[in-house]
Design a protein around this motif. Structure first.
Motif, mmCIF file in Angstrom:
data_model
loop_
_atom_site.group_PDB
_atom_site.id
_atom_site.type_symbol
_atom_site.label_atom_id
_atom_site.label_comp_id
_atom_site.label_asym_id
_atom_site.label_seq_id
_atom_site.Cartn_x
_atom_site.Cartn_y
_atom_site.Cartn_z
ATOM 1 N N TYR A 124 0.840 -1.204 0.000
ATOM 2 C CA TYR A 124 0.000 0.000 0.000
ATOM 3 C C TYR A 124 0.873 1.251 0.000
ATOM 4 O O TYR A 124 0.695 2.165 -0.813
ATOM 5 N N GLN A 125 1.841 1.278 0.898
ATOM 6 C CA GLN A 125 2.696 2.458 1.006
ATOM 7 C C GLN A 125 3.606 2.606 -0.206
ATOM 8 O O GLN A 125 3.811 3.715 -0.718
ATOM 9 N N ALA A 126 4.147 1.487 -0.696
ATOM 10 C CA ALA A 126 5.067 1.545 -1.827
ATOM 11 C C ALA A 126 4.382 2.065 -3.087
ATOM 12 O O ALA A 126 4.987 2.785 -3.882
ATOM 13 N N GLN A 127 3.105 1.708 -3.275
ATOM 14 C CA GLN A 127 2.424 2.053 -4.527
ATOM 15 C C GLN A 127 1.588 3.324 -4.449
ATOM 16 O O GLN A 127 1.234 3.894 -5.486
ATOM 17 N N THR A 128 1.267 3.763 -3.244
ATOM 18 C CA THR A 128 0.459 4.987 -3.117
ATOM 19 C C THR A 128 1.221 6.146 -2.493
ATOM 20 O O THR A 128 0.807 7.295 -2.626
ATOM 21 N N GLY A 129 2.325 5.837 -1.808
ATOM 22 C CA GLY A 129 3.050 6.896 -1.113
ATOM 23 C C GLY A 129 2.400 7.300 0.191
ATOM 24 O O GLY A 129 2.873 8.227 0.855
ATOM 25 N N GLN A 130 1.325 6.594 0.577
ATOM 26 C CA GLN A 130 0.605 6.918 1.801
ATOM 27 C C GLN A 130 0.786 5.803 2.826
ATOM 28 O O GLN A 130 1.003 4.645 2.476
ATOM 29 N N THR A 131 0.697 6.181 4.103
ATOM 30 C CA THR A 131 0.778 5.186 5.161
ATOM 31 C C THR A 131 -0.528 4.419 5.239
ATOM 32 O O THR A 131 -1.609 5.017 5.225
ATOM 33 N N CYS A 132 -0.430 3.110 5.318
ATOM 34 C CA CYS A 132 -1.623 2.273 5.391
ATOM 35 C C CYS A 132 -2.340 2.525 6.714
ATOM 36 O O CYS A 132 -1.698 2.559 7.774
ATOM 37 N N PRO A 133 -3.661 2.723 6.690
ATOM 38 C CA PRO A 133 -4.404 2.897 7.947
ATOM 39 C C PRO A 133 -4.165 1.723 8.882
ATOM 40 O O PRO A 133 -4.201 0.570 8.459
ATOM 41 N N VAL A 134 -3.903 2.021 10.149
ATOM 42 C CA VAL A 134 -3.540 0.980 11.106
ATOM 43 C C VAL A 134 -4.632 -0.066 11.224
ATOM 44 O O VAL A 134 -4.381 -1.262 11.257
ATOM 45 N N HIS A 135 -5.897 0.366 11.279
ATOM 46 C CA HIS A 135 -6.982 -0.581 11.493
ATOM 47 C C HIS A 135 -7.387 -1.306 10.226
ATOM 48 O O HIS A 135 -8.329 -2.083 10.234
ATOM 49 N N ALA A 136 -6.673 -1.049 9.104
ATOM 50 C CA ALA A 136 -7.003 -1.755 7.866
ATOM 51 C C ALA A 136 -6.480 -3.187 7.883
ATOM 52 O O ALA A 136 -6.901 -4.002 7.104
ATOM 53 N N THR A 137 -5.539 -3.483 8.784
ATOM 54 C CA THR A 137 -5.029 -4.845 8.916
ATOM 55 C C THR A 137 -5.861 -5.583 9.954
ATOM 56 O O THR A 137 -6.093 -5.056 11.033
#
Length: 231
Positions: free
Chosen positions: A82-95
């Motif tokens: 997610y971070q590598a392809q969007t440049g954004q930090t993945c939401p913590v609760h998305a995992t």
């Protein structure tokens, strides 16, 4: 449904993928659901578009979908992809949260120290344990054996910080699963995973090639060659 999405994600991926990821971030509660429920959630899209978005995010390795034999699936995001392809930090609760009691005990043990390896193992359990178990089952281990193997893996790695502190633990897990499969008695644990299928396919191709080569050699060696002058 209120549509919320990250414009940066829409620019790097697509509008549809950003909308789907926005829904996961704001509305998905990590419960198992059926694909038809997703179609109903995104009823402003054609069903084919919902399937296309799911497939595209899976191909990007951003979205992981764990399916069971009852037709239910659980969605989770891969923070690194997610971070590598969007440049954004993945939401913590998305995992998805760690639900297995044994993994919770491992996580508590790893989080209780400042050890660099234990920090890596905390990240591994918190964000990747579900995908690691999925991988083991896809390769051919049944669920109880996969869980038991992951437990042994975590004990083994954590006991040797000098060796594993800078290792690719995901890659080592794949190696670990491969070794576990090879030690299973074949009648009880048939190796029907992707790796085993690839190996069987390669062996079949090699066998076919050798047979053709042997036939070609026979063709050339069966032609008699005469020497000397005719009388």
């Amino acid at each position: 449904m209120n549509i919320t999405f990250d414009t940066q994600v829409a620019q790097t991926l697509s509008m549809h993928e950003a909308v789907f990821l926005g829904w996961m971030n704001e509305h998905y509660d990590q419960r198992p659901l059926k694909t038809q429920e997703l179609v109903e959630v995104f009823d402003f899209w054609k069903p084919e578009l919902v399937y296309k978005v799911l497939l595209r995010l899976e191909e990007r390795d951003i979205l992981h979908v764990k399916r069971d034999n009852r037709g239910f699936c659980r969605l989770s995001l891969n923070p690194n992809a997610y971070q590598a392809q969007t440049g954004q930090t993945c939401p913590v609760h998305a995992t998805p949260p760690v639900m297995d009691d044994n993994l919770k005990r491992h996580l508590k043990r790893f989080q209780g120290t400042d050890n660099l390896l234990h920090q890596k193992l905390s990240e591994l359990v918190a964000h990747h344990s579900a995908q690691m178990l999925d991988y083991a089952q896809q390769e051919g281990l049944n669920e109880p054996t996969a869980k038991q193997s992951l437990d042994k893996f975590l004990h083994y790695v954590s006991a040797d910080p000098d060796r594993f502190w800078n290792s690719d633990l995901i890659a080592y897990w794949r190696f670990w699963v491969s070794n576990t499969l090879e030690r299973q008695p074949s009648p009880k644990y048939p190796q029907d995973g992707k790796r085993a299928q690839m190996e069987r396919s390669a062996q079949h191709a090699a066998s076919t090639w050798l047979k053709k080569k042997s036939m070609a050699n026979d063709l050339h060696t069966t032609v008699p060659i005469e020497t000397g002058k005719k009388t």
